[in-house]
Design a protein around this motif. Structure first.
Motif, PDB file in Angstrom:
ATOM      1  N   MET A  96      12.582 -36.150 121.488  1.00  0.00           N
ATOM      2  CA  MET A  96      11.468 -35.809 120.627  1.00  0.00           C
ATOM      3  C   MET A  96      11.770 -34.497 119.919  1.00  0.00           C
ATOM      4  N   LEU A  97      11.524 -34.477 118.633  1.00  0.00           N
ATOM      5  CA  LEU A  97      11.730 -33.254 117.875  1.00  0.00           C
ATOM      6  C   LEU A  97      10.568 -32.309 118.112  1.00  0.00           C
ATOM      7  N   GLU A  98      10.886 -31.043 118.237  1.00  0.00           N
ATOM      8  CA  GLU A  98       9.871 -30.033 118.505  1.00  0.00           C
ATOM      9  C   GLU A  98       8.864 -29.992 117.366  1.00  0.00           C
ATOM     10  N   GLY A  99       7.590 -29.958 117.705  1.00  0.00           N
ATOM     11  CA  GLY A  99       6.541 -29.852 116.709  1.00  0.00           C
ATOM     12  C   GLY A  99       5.984 -31.189 116.243  1.00  0.00           C
ATOM     13  N   LEU A 100       6.678 -32.279 116.513  1.00  0.00           N
ATOM     14  CA  LEU A 100       6.165 -33.592 116.136  1.00  0.00           C
ATOM     15  C   LEU A 100       5.260 -34.130 117.233  1.00  0.00           C
ATOM     16  N   THR A 101       4.182 -34.749 116.830  1.00  0.00           N
ATOM     17  CA  THR A 101       3.285 -35.362 117.792  1.00  0.00           C
ATOM     18  C   THR A 101       3.907 -36.664 118.283  1.00  0.00           C
ATOM     19  N   PRO A 102       3.995 -36.853 119.587  1.00  0.00           N
ATOM     20  CA  PRO A 102       4.562 -38.102 120.102  1.00  0.00           C
ATOM     21  C   PRO A 102       3.753 -39.312 119.648  1.00  0.00           C
ATOM     22  N   MET A 103       4.443 -40.418 119.496  1.00  0.00           N
ATOM     23  CA  MET A 103       3.835 -41.673 119.073  1.00  0.00           C
ATOM     24  C   MET A 103       3.625 -42.567 120.289  1.00  0.00           C
ATOM     25  N   HIS A 104       2.436 -43.101 120.402  1.00  0.00           N
ATOM     26  CA  HIS A 104       2.179 -44.101 121.444  1.00  0.00           C
ATOM     27  C   HIS A 104       2.978 -45.348 121.068  1.00  0.00           C
ATOM     28  N   PRO A 105       3.578 -46.022 122.046  1.00  0.00           N
ATOM     29  CA  PRO A 105       4.344 -47.228 121.733  1.00  0.00           C
ATOM     30  C   PRO A 105       3.521 -48.285 120.993  1.00  0.00           C
ATOM     31  N   GLY A 106       2.230 -48.318 121.248  1.00  0.00           N
ATOM     32  CA  GLY A 106       1.360 -49.270 120.552  1.00  0.00           C
ATOM     33  C   GLY A 106       1.318 -49.023 119.061  1.00  0.00           C
ATOM     34  N   GLU A 107       1.398 -47.749 118.675  1.00  0.00           N
ATOM     35  CA  GLU A 107       1.413 -47.418 117.249  1.00  0.00           C
ATOM     36  C   GLU A 107       2.666 -47.975 116.586  1.00  0.00           C
ATOM     37  N   LEU A 108       3.808 -47.816 117.236  1.00  0.00           N
ATOM     38  CA  LEU A 108       5.053 -48.352 116.687  1.00  0.00           C
ATOM     39  C   LEU A 108       4.969 -49.873 116.559  1.00  0.00           C
ATOM     40  N   LEU A 109       4.460 -50.537 117.581  1.00  0.00           N
ATOM     41  CA  LEU A 109       4.288 -51.988 117.521  1.00  0.00           C
ATOM     42  C   LEU A 109       3.361 -52.391 116.377  1.00  0.00           C
ATOM     43  N   ARG A 110       2.223 -51.731 116.299  1.00  0.00           N
ATOM     44  CA  ARG A 110       1.179 -52.065 115.331  1.00  0.00           C
ATOM     45  C   ARG A 110       1.606 -51.800 113.891  1.00  0.00           C
ATOM     46  N   GLU A 111       2.218 -50.632 113.689  1.00  0.00           N
ATOM     47  CA  GLU A 111       2.511 -50.187 112.325  1.00  0.00           C
ATOM     48  C   GLU A 111       3.868 -50.638 111.798  1.00  0.00           C
ATOM     49  N   GLU A 112       4.834 -50.837 112.676  1.00  0.00           N
ATOM     50  CA  GLU A 112       6.204 -51.130 112.219  1.00  0.00           C
ATOM     51  C   GLU A 112       6.724 -52.490 112.683  1.00  0.00           C
ATOM     52  N   ILE A 113       6.657 -52.740 113.967  1.00  0.00           N
ATOM     53  CA  ILE A 113       7.327 -53.913 114.536  1.00  0.00           C
ATOM     54  C   ILE A 113       6.636 -55.217 114.138  1.00  0.00           C
ATOM     55  N   ILE A 114       5.346 -55.320 114.390  1.00  0.00           N
ATOM     56  CA  ILE A 114       4.646 -56.576 114.094  1.00  0.00           C
ATOM     57  C   ILE A 114       4.728 -56.925 112.608  1.00  0.00           C
ATOM     58  N   PRO A 115       4.461 -55.993 111.703  1.00  0.00           N
ATOM     59  CA  PRO A 115       4.606 -56.353 110.278  1.00  0.00           C
ATOM     60  C   PRO A 115       6.040 -56.755 109.908  1.00  0.00           C
ATOM     61  N   GLU A 116       7.021 -56.107 110.518  1.00  0.00           N
ATOM     62  CA  GLU A 116       8.420 -56.395 110.193  1.00  0.00           C
ATOM     63  C   GLU A 116       8.853 -57.782 110.681  1.00  0.00           C
ATOM     64  N   ILE A 117       8.443 -58.152 111.900  1.00  0.00           N
ATOM     65  CA  ILE A 117       8.885 -59.450 112.419  1.00  0.00           C
ATOM     66  C   ILE A 117       8.012 -60.593 111.917  1.00  0.00           C
TER      67      ILE A 117
ATOM     68  N   TRP B 129       4.511 -39.570 125.161  1.00  0.00           N
ATOM     69  CA  TRP B 129       3.071 -39.623 124.902  1.00  0.00           C
ATOM     70  C   TRP B 129       2.287 -39.090 126.109  1.00  0.00           C
ATOM     71  N   ASP B 130       2.665 -39.550 127.308  1.00  0.00           N
ATOM     72  CA  ASP B 130       1.974 -39.136 128.531  1.00  0.00           C
ATOM     73  C   ASP B 130       2.107 -37.638 128.777  1.00  0.00           C
ATOM     74  N   ILE B 131       3.300 -37.105 128.558  1.00  0.00           N
ATOM     75  CA  ILE B 131       3.517 -35.666 128.777  1.00  0.00           C
ATOM     76  C   ILE B 131       2.708 -34.841 127.793  1.00  0.00           C
ATOM     77  N   ALA B 132       2.713 -35.224 126.526  1.00  0.00           N
ATOM     78  CA  ALA B 132       1.940 -34.483 125.517  1.00  0.00           C
ATOM     79  C   ALA B 132       0.454 -34.523 125.840  1.00  0.00           C
ATOM     80  N   LYS B 133      -0.036 -35.681 126.282  1.00  0.00           N
ATOM     81  CA  LYS B 133      -1.447 -35.814 126.642  1.00  0.00           C
ATOM     82  C   LYS B 133      -1.779 -34.933 127.845  1.00  0.00           C
ATOM     83  N   ALA B 134      -0.914 -34.933 128.858  1.00  0.00           N
ATOM     84  CA  ALA B 134      -1.140 -34.105 130.046  1.00  0.00           C
ATOM     85  C   ALA B 134      -1.140 -32.620 129.686  1.00  0.00           C
TER      86      ALA B 134
END
Length: 98
Positions: A1-22, A76-81
């Motif tokens: 993870m790059l410093e300063g970027l908000t982690p992405m929940h895996p669901g976001e990647l699925l929802r926004e990138e993977i499902i539309p792509e496949i 995601w879990d670490i950032a939330k904690a």
């Protein structure tokens, strides 16, 4: 993870990138994964975590292996904690090993 970027929940990647792509529907994706639609929807809505078992399923389905999915969830879990425990964490001293 790059410093300063908000982690992405895996669901976001699925929802926004993977499902539309496949180009398959959510119900078909759930069937392919061998899970209920509700389980998939909970992940897509970022209400449920991607477990190790789910990471293996997603990695097989998407062809990218489980590591990306479990790493996204971990970040995601670490950032939330850190957010939730920020006040308490400030009170904990850092001990140096001699």
């Amino acid at each position: 993870m790059l410093e300063g970027l908000t982690p992405m929940h895996p669901g976001e990647l699925l929802r926004e990138e993977i499902i539309p792509e496949i180009g398959i529907g959510k119900a078909e994706m759930a069937r392919n994964l061998g899970i209920s639609r509700q389980t998939l929807y909970d992940i897509l809505n970022e209400e449920a975590p991607v477990t190790a078992q789910m990471a293996v399923r997603l990695g097989k389905l998407c062809g990218n292996g489980p590591t990306i999915w479990i790493n996204l969830q971990s970040a995601w879990d670490i950032a939330k904690a850190k957010r939730e425990l920020a006040d308490e964490i400030q009170k904990i001293p850092t001990l140096n090993v001699a």
